[in-house]
Design a protein around this motif. Structure first.
Motif, short mmCIF file in Angstrom:
data_model
loop_
_atom_site.label_atom_id
_atom_site.label_comp_id
_atom_site.label_asym_id
_atom_site.label_seq_id
_atom_site.Cartn_x
_atom_site.Cartn_y
_atom_site.Cartn_z
N ASN A 112 27.16 42.69 22.98
CA ASN A 112 25.73 43.05 23.01
C ASN A 112 25.20 42.91 24.43
N ASP A 113 26.15 42.58 25.48
CA ASP A 113 25.79 42.46 26.91
C ASP A 113 26.47 43.26 27.81
N THR A 114 25.85 44.22 28.32
CA THR A 114 26.69 45.16 29.33
C THR A 114 26.86 44.43 30.62
N TRP A 166 17.98 38.80 29.93
CA TRP A 166 18.77 40.07 29.82
C TRP A 166 18.22 40.78 28.38
N VAL A 167 18.57 42.06 28.26
CA VAL A 167 18.26 43.02 27.18
C VAL A 167 19.50 43.04 26.45
N VAL A 219 21.95 44.99 23.83
CA VAL A 219 22.37 46.21 23.42
C VAL A 219 23.13 46.02 22.27
N GLY A 220 22.98 47.39 21.37
CA GLY A 220 24.02 46.97 20.14
C GLY A 220 25.10 48.15 19.93
N ASN A 230 26.34 50.69 17.03
CA ASN A 230 25.88 51.34 15.72
C ASN A 230 26.92 51.85 15.02
N ALA A 265 29.27 47.41 23.71
CA ALA A 265 27.86 48.02 23.39
C ALA A 265 27.41 48.47 24.83
N PRO A 266 26.59 49.54 24.95
CA PRO A 266 26.18 50.27 23.71
C PRO A 266 26.90 51.52 23.50
N THR A 277 27.99 54.15 19.77
CA THR A 277 27.62 54.81 18.19
C THR A 277 29.19 55.07 17.83
#
Length: 195
Positions: free
Chosen positions: A83-85, A102-103, A105-106, A108, A123-124, A126
């Motif tokens: 979850n962390d680029t 930090w932001v 990211v997931g 999916n 991530a990120p 799909t």
């Protein structure tokens, strides 16, 4: 719902009817699991992760927030959904980073897809419907529906049907050897033939 005595399930998590959570698993705050999910020994489900119905997360898999799993997703043993680029423990100034630095990211994962043992999904990204990620693969880009992905980094090695078996080419179509279902490919996109 069955929860092992030594599982750690937040009171703020929502667990669907018929779900089973085994020994040493941890389900964090605001995680939402659908009905009939199975969470294996030592698995981790992060804060706010959402899972549809009939998902299986095998032993010691790590599903970090904000991952979203649709119905019928299989996560193999020791899989990691990151979850962390750009991960760092400290800021450029040397201070310990906090959740505000930090932001997340997931990853999916769409309906019916499977991620094999010890695969890592960076991530990120799909993963498409009914796709299969081979054991040990490292996925760094979006995966199309029905794709069979393997390697480091993962590349498409073929196609799989809903039963999970690799498809074989027959004329202008792809066919599932298990179910006989037929698929057509156009511009590297596979679609099931309507019966």
């Amino acid at each position: 719902m069955v929860v092992a005595d030594n599982a750690d399930v937040s009171a703020e998590a929502v667990i669907g009817d018929g779900s089973r959570i085994w020994h040493l698993a941890q389900i964090r705050e605001e995680a939402r699991l659908g009905m009939n999910c199975i969470i294996g020994r030592g698995a981790y489900i992060g804060t706010g992760v959402t899972m549809g119905d009939n998902c299986k997360v095998q032993n010691y898999a790590l599903v970090y927030e904000p991952a979203q799993l649709e119905d019928g997703v299989f996560i193999g043993p020791a899989v990691v959904l990151t979850n962390d680029t750009y991960p760092r423990a400290i800021t450029p100034e040397g201070g310990l980073k906090s959740a505000h630095d930090w932001v997340p990211v997931g990853v999916n994962i769409k309906q019916g897809a499977s991620v094999g043992a010890r695969a890592v999904c960076v991530a990120p990204l799909t993963i498409g419907r009914w796709a299969t990620i081979a054991a040990g693969a490292v996925v760094t880009k979006d995966v199309p529906d029905f794709a069979l992905m393997a390697g480091v980094p993962a590349k498409r090695r073929g196609w799989v049907g809903k039963a999970g078996f690799p498809l074989t080419r027959s004329g202008g179509q792809w066919v599932c050897p298990e179910t006989g279902a037929k698929y057509v490919e156009h511009d590297e996109i596979l679609r099931e033939v309507e019966v």
